[in-house]
Write an enzyme that holds these catalytic residues in place. Structure first.
Site, PDB file in Angstrom:
ATOM      1  N   ARG A  66     -26.244 -48.899 -11.728  1.00  0.00           N
ATOM      2  CA  ARG A  66     -26.026 -50.226 -12.317  1.00  0.00           C
ATOM      3  C   ARG A  66     -27.339 -50.990 -12.495  1.00  0.00           C
ATOM      4  NH1 ARG A  66     -23.823 -55.338 -10.237  1.00  0.00           N
ATOM      5  NH2 ARG A  66     -24.250 -54.655  -8.121  1.00  0.00           N
ATOM      6  N   HIS A 109     -12.580 -64.867 -19.486  1.00  0.00           N
ATOM      7  CA  HIS A 109     -11.688 -63.988 -18.725  1.00  0.00           C
ATOM      8  C   HIS A 109     -10.226 -64.376 -18.995  1.00  0.00           C
ATOM      9  CE1 HIS A 109     -10.538 -61.276 -15.506  1.00  0.00           C
ATOM     10  NE2 HIS A 109      -9.700 -62.211 -15.086  1.00  0.00           N
ATOM     11  N   GLU A 142     -23.235 -63.278  -9.294  1.00  0.00           N
ATOM     12  CA  GLU A 142     -23.239 -61.831  -9.038  1.00  0.00           C
ATOM     13  C   GLU A 142     -21.852 -61.272  -8.752  1.00  0.00           C
ATOM     14  OE1 GLU A 142     -26.114 -61.358  -5.796  1.00  0.00           O
ATOM     15  OE2 GLU A 142     -26.794 -63.278  -6.607  1.00  0.00           O
ATOM     16  N   GLY A 143     -20.860 -62.127  -8.621  1.00  0.00           N
ATOM     17  CA  GLY A 143     -19.526 -61.656  -8.265  1.00  0.00           C
ATOM     18  C   GLY A 143     -18.729 -61.190  -9.468  1.00  0.00           C
TER      19      GLY A 143
HETATM   20  C1  GRF Z   1     -10.998 -60.549 -23.452  1.00  0.00           C
HETATM   21  O1  GRF Z   1      -9.662 -60.772 -23.084  1.00  0.00           O
HETATM   22  C2  GRF Z   1     -11.933 -60.982 -22.359  1.00  0.00           C
HETATM   23  O2  GRF Z   1     -11.474 -62.068 -21.657  1.00  0.00           O
HETATM   24  C3  GRF Z   1     -11.945 -59.786 -21.458  1.00  0.00           C
HETATM   25  O3  GRF Z   1     -11.973 -58.689 -22.347  1.00  0.00           O
HETATM   26  C4  GRF Z   1     -11.319 -59.064 -23.555  1.00  0.00           C
HETATM   27  C5  GRF Z   1     -12.256 -58.785 -24.688  1.00  0.00           C
HETATM   28  O4  GRF Z   1     -11.659 -58.963 -25.928  1.00  0.00           O
HETATM   29  N1  GRF Z   1     -13.050 -59.842 -20.546  1.00  0.00           N
HETATM   30  P1  GRF Z   1     -12.496 -58.854 -27.259  1.00  0.00           P
HETATM   31  O5  GRF Z   1     -13.321 -57.587 -27.177  1.00  0.00           O
HETATM   32  O6  GRF Z   1     -13.346 -60.069 -27.377  1.00  0.00           O
HETATM   33  O7  GRF Z   1     -11.479 -58.774 -28.346  1.00  0.00           O
END
Ligand code: GRF
Length: 214
Positions: A66, A109, A142-143
Site C-alpha cells: 500500500r 461515501h 488515515e482511517g
Molecule cells: C459511490 O457510491 C461512492 O460513495 C463509493 O463508491 C461509489 C462510486 O460511484 N465510495 P461512482 O464510481 O462515482 O459512480
C-alpha cells in the site's frame, strides 16, 4: 484569480466524477487537473478523456504494498499541484504520508457515517434494517471512512429495497453533495471549529435559527 485545482482518484464507474465535470469543471469555479485510477478499466478514466482532462491509469504492480503504491501515486499527484484531492469511488485506503502531503482530501461515501463504513454500505444498511440511510462527504484521515464530516444527506429506505436500488438513489444525493463540497472548498467557504466542519452560509443559517429559537 488563480484557478482552483482539483485532482480526482476513482476506481470505478465515475458517476461522481461526471457530476464534478458537469457542474464545477469550468472557468471561475474549479479545474479538474488530473483523474487517476488504480483500475485501468475504470469508466472514470474514459469520462475524463472524453472531456479532455488528463487521465492516468496507475495499476498496482504485483506484490506492491500500500505504501509503495501510494508513493508512486504521490509522484503523479504532486506534479499537478492540486488544491484539493477528491476520492470519488476510490477503493483503497490512503497511507498517512499521502494524507499529510495532500490534505485537504475529501471522500464521498454511501451511508450516514459513522454508520456502515467500508464496502457495500447500502447492503450493510439493509442488513441492519435501518429506515434511513444516505450519503456523507468527509475529510479524509488515515482511517476507513473516518474524518470530520462536511455534508450529509438522508435517503429513506423503501419496502422491497435491494442494495442496488438503495445505492442508486443514494448516488443521486452523492453527486449533489460532492459538487457542493468541492464548490465550497473552491470558494474558501469551508470552516473548521474544533473537529466540526461547516460550509460558511450554513454556519450563518444555523446561527440565525439558533438566535430565533432562543
Ligand atoms: C459511490 O457510491 C461512492 O460513495 C463509493 O463508491 C461509489 C462510486 O460511484 N465510495 P461512482 O464510481 O462515482 O459512480
Amino acid at each position: 484569480m488563480a484557478e482552483f485545482r482539483v485532482a480526482v482518484l476513482a476506481s470505478g464507474d465515475g458517476s461522481n466524477l461526471q457530476a464534478l465535470i458537469d457542474e464545477i469543471h469550468r472557468p471561475g469555479i474549479a479545474k479538474i487537473v488530473l483523474v487517476t485510477s488504480d483500475n485501468p478499466g475504470a469508466r472514470a478514466l474514459a469520462r475524463a478523456k472524453d472531456t479532455g482532462i488528463p487521465a492516468q491509469s496507475l495499476p498496482p504492480q504485483p506484490g506492491e504494498g500500500r505504501r509503495a503504491y501510494h508513493a508512486r501515486l504521490a509522484e503523479l499527484v504532486r506534479v499537478c499541484r492540486p488544491d484539493l484531492v477528491v476520492l470519488a469511488g476510490y477503493m483503497r485506503l490512503l497511507p498517512k504520508a499521502f494524507v499529510q502531503e495532500f490534505a485537504p482530501i475529501i471522500n464521498v461515501h454511501p451511508s450516514l457515517l459513522p454508520a456502515f463504513p467500508g464496502l457495500d454500505a447500502p447492503g450493510q444498511a439493509l442488513a441492519q434494517g435501518v429506515k434511513v440511510s444516505g450519503c456523507t462527504v468527509h475529510l479524509v484521515d488515515e482511517g476507513m471512512d473516518t474524518g470530520p464530516i462536511l455534508i450529509q444527506e438522508p435517503e429513506l429506505v423503501l419496502p422491497g429495497d435491494t442494495p442496488e436500488l438503495l445505492h442508486k438513489r443514494i448516488k443521486v444525493l452523492e453527486h449533489r453533495a460532492l459538487v457542493r463540497a468541492v464548490a465550497a472548498f473552491a470558494q474558501g467557504k469551508v470552516q473548521k471549529a474544533g473537529s466540526n466542519l461547516m460550509i460558511e452560509e450554513e454556519t450563518d443559517a444555523s446561527k440565525a435559527s439558533l438566535t430565533q429559537r432562543v
